[in-house]
Design a protein around this motif. Structure first.
Motif, PDB file in Angstrom:
ATOM      1  N   MET A 164      18.088  10.607 -11.628  1.00 29.99           N
ATOM      2  CA  MET A 164      18.054   9.335 -10.917  1.00 29.99           C
ATOM      3  C   MET A 164      16.818   9.262 -10.047  1.00 29.99           C
ATOM      4  N   THR A 165      16.224   8.086  -9.940  1.00 30.71           N
ATOM      5  CA  THR A 165      15.162   7.841  -8.972  1.00 30.71           C
ATOM      6  C   THR A 165      15.527   6.601  -8.165  1.00 30.71           C
ATOM      7  N   ALA A 166      15.070   6.581  -6.932  1.00 24.47           N
ATOM      8  CA  ALA A 166      15.331   5.432  -6.071  1.00 24.47           C
ATOM      9  C   ALA A 166      14.127   5.197  -5.177  1.00 24.47           C
ATOM     10  N   GLU A 167      13.665   3.960  -5.133  1.00 23.62           N
ATOM     11  CA  GLU A 167      12.586   3.615  -4.222  1.00 23.62           C
ATOM     12  C   GLU A 167      13.144   3.467  -2.812  1.00 23.62           C
ATOM     13  N   LEU A 168      12.440   4.042  -1.854  1.00 24.67           N
ATOM     14  CA  LEU A 168      12.883   4.035  -0.467  1.00 24.67           C
ATOM     15  C   LEU A 168      11.966   3.155   0.370  1.00 24.67           C
ATOM     16  N   PRO A 169      12.500   2.484   1.379  1.00 24.37           N
ATOM     17  CA  PRO A 169      11.633   1.692   2.259  1.00 24.37           C
ATOM     18  C   PRO A 169      10.767   2.594   3.125  1.00 24.37           C
ATOM     19  N   CYS A 170       9.522   2.202   3.306  1.00 28.17           N
ATOM     20  CA  CYS A 170       8.620   2.933   4.209  1.00 28.17           C
ATOM     21  C   CYS A 170       8.623   2.253   5.571  1.00 28.17           C
ATOM     22  N   GLU A 171       9.803   2.030   6.099  1.00 31.33           N
ATOM     23  CA  GLU A 171       9.941   1.338   7.368  1.00 31.33           C
ATOM     24  C   GLU A 171      10.501   2.304   8.403  1.00 31.33           C
ATOM     25  N   PRO A 172       9.706   2.672   9.390  1.00 35.45           N
ATOM     26  CA  PRO A 172      10.172   3.619  10.412  1.00 35.45           C
ATOM     27  C   PRO A 172      11.105   2.947  11.414  1.00 35.45           C
ATOM     28  N   VAL A 173      12.403   2.941  11.105  1.00 36.56           N
ATOM     29  CA  VAL A 173      13.380   2.308  11.980  1.00 36.56           C
ATOM     30  C   VAL A 173      13.691   3.176  13.192  1.00 36.56           C
ATOM     31  N   THR A 174      13.172   4.376  13.215  1.00 40.04           N
ATOM     32  CA  THR A 174      13.268   5.280  14.349  1.00 40.04           C
ATOM     33  C   THR A 174      11.948   6.012  14.479  1.00 40.04           C
ATOM     34  N   ASN A 175      11.705   6.632  15.623  1.00 34.12           N
ATOM     35  CA  ASN A 175      10.482   7.418  15.779  1.00 34.12           C
ATOM     36  C   ASN A 175      10.774   8.913  15.719  1.00 34.12           C
ATOM     37  N   LYS A 176      11.961   9.263  15.221  1.00 35.00           N
ATOM     38  CA  LYS A 176      12.320  10.665  15.019  1.00 35.00           C
ATOM     39  C   LYS A 176      12.384  10.953  13.521  1.00 35.00           C
ATOM     40  N   MET A 202       0.824  -1.212   0.000  1.00 36.46           N
ATOM     41  CA  MET A 202       0.000   0.000   0.000  1.00 36.46           C
ATOM     42  C   MET A 202       0.856   1.259   0.000  1.00 36.46           C
ATOM     43  N   PHE A 203       1.923   1.257   0.815  1.00 38.87           N
ATOM     44  CA  PHE A 203       2.743   2.451   0.928  1.00 38.87           C
ATOM     45  C   PHE A 203       3.956   2.363   0.016  1.00 38.87           C
ATOM     46  N   SER A 204       4.334   3.510  -0.547  1.00 38.33           N
ATOM     47  CA  SER A 204       5.498   3.591  -1.420  1.00 38.33           C
ATOM     48  C   SER A 204       6.146   4.943  -1.211  1.00 38.33           C
ATOM     49  N   LYS A 205       7.460   4.976  -1.391  1.00 36.89           N
ATOM     50  CA  LYS A 205       8.177   6.246  -1.258  1.00 36.89           C
ATOM     51  C   LYS A 205       9.282   6.287  -2.284  1.00 36.89           C
ATOM     52  N   LEU A 206       9.482   7.469  -2.859  1.00 38.41           N
ATOM     53  CA  LEU A 206      10.421   7.627  -3.963  1.00 38.41           C
ATOM     54  C   LEU A 206      11.285   8.858  -3.732  1.00 38.41           C
ATOM     55  N   MET A 207      12.567   8.738  -4.046  1.00 37.40           N
ATOM     56  CA  MET A 207      13.470   9.884  -4.057  1.00 37.40           C
ATOM     57  C   MET A 207      13.863  10.167  -5.498  1.00 37.40           C
ATOM     58  N   LEU A 208      13.740  11.416  -5.884  1.00 41.35           N
ATOM     59  CA  LEU A 208      14.111  11.857  -7.223  1.00 41.35           C
ATOM     60  C   LEU A 208      15.262  12.846  -7.107  1.00 41.35           C
ATOM     61  N   ILE A 209      16.302  12.614  -7.873  1.00 38.04           N
ATOM     62  CA  ILE A 209      17.395  13.573  -7.994  1.00 38.04           C
ATOM     63  C   ILE A 209      17.304  14.181  -9.383  1.00 38.04           C
ATOM     64  N   ALA A 210      17.356  15.507  -9.431  1.00 38.78           N
ATOM     65  CA  ALA A 210      17.165  16.190 -10.709  1.00 38.78           C
ATOM     66  C   ALA A 210      18.191  17.307 -10.886  1.00 38.78           C
ATOM     67  N   ARG A 211      18.529  17.565 -12.126  1.00 42.30           N
ATOM     68  CA  ARG A 211      19.391  18.691 -12.472  1.00 42.30           C
ATOM     69  C   ARG A 211      18.518  19.943 -12.602  1.00 42.30           C
ATOM     70  N   ALA A 212      18.900  20.995 -11.895  1.00 39.60           N
ATOM     71  CA  ALA A 212      18.125  22.236 -11.906  1.00 39.60           C
ATOM     72  C   ALA A 212      18.838  23.273 -12.753  1.00 39.60           C
TER      73      ALA A 212
END
Length: 234
Positions: free
Chosen positions: A116-128, A1-11
């Motif tokens: 570049m794009t990278a899929e990130l885990p939606c796993e809260p390994v910390t509560n901060k 259900m949950f997904s997270k993505l990081m995008l790096i772009a040239r500005a």
């Protein structure tokens, strides 16, 4: 259900001072390039989650990270910016398909070209968590700043999270929930034609794992789908 993505772009060029609405429009346009049907359903709230009058669209995004403010706008000193998107997998997939078809997003007259794009885990390994877009608390037709009313700010954000949980899972959240904002600073910004009082900062959240996961993927506070309240792991 949950997904997270990081995008790096040239500005390339100067990004307007109040660019957040332009950024949301560019993201929605890219989702439309990936799936016109899904974009239309997202726009019409047909895939949104609701809790009474509260409507939550399954999209969240950050502001652009890596910018330096100048008098006439923002520039990227290293010609590179980072953008985070999250929440529902099909929406993020449509965005990625749109990028594959055309890697350029236009923020006003400025071009962002995905490198570049990278899929990130939606796993809260910390509560901060750190806010990667300012957190917007809105109550009785006014914006609440943590610096002026910390108790009400915490109450409004906590109520929003509980409502989001109920909308998504169809049941009340029964676990612990305590929000501890740290190193906050207020921000008055413009989104389109209206002004928003919001809050940067670090957010420590004492909650059950499923609530932490929701906060990480969907964001906290009001306006997640238009670029407010997105969190990243600290």
């Amino acid at each position: 259900m949950f997904s997270k993505l990081m995008l790096i772009a040239r500005a390339e060029g100067t990004i307007p001072l109040h660019y957040s609405k332009l950024l949301t429009a560019a993201i929605l346009s890219k989702i439309g390039q990936g799936s016109k049907e899904l974009a239309a359903r997202l726009h019409e709230n047909q895939i949104a989650y609701s809790d009474g009058p509260r409507i939550f669209k399954p999209l969240s995004h950050s502001w652009l990270i890596g910018l330096t403010k100048q008098e006439d706008g923002f520039v990227a000193p290293h010609n590179q910016v980072v953008l985070y998107l999250g929440w529902r997998g099909d929406v993020i997939e449509a965005f990625q398909k749109g990028l594959s078809a055309d890697p350029v997003m236009n923020i006003g007259e400025t071009r962002l070209t995905a490198t570049m794009t990278a899929e990130l885990p939606c796993e809260p390994v910390t509560n901060k968590f750190k806010a990667v877009s300012p957190v917007w608390a809105h109550y009785q037709s006014r914006d609440i700043l943590y610096s002026t009313d910390p108790a009400l700010f915490v109450q409004v954000i906590s109520t929003n999270l509980r409502s989001k949980y109920k909308a998504l899972y169809g049941k009340e959240y029964a676990g612990r929930l305590y929000l501890n904002p740290q190193k906050t600073r207020p921000l008055i910004s413009r989104w389109g034609s209206f002004m928003v009082g919001a809050n940067w900062g670090i957010y420590e959240i004492e909650a059950e794992y499923d609530m932490l996961k929701l906060a990480l993927a969907a964001g906290i506070g009001k306006g997640n789908s238009i670029g407010f309240g997105m969190l990243d792991l600290l």
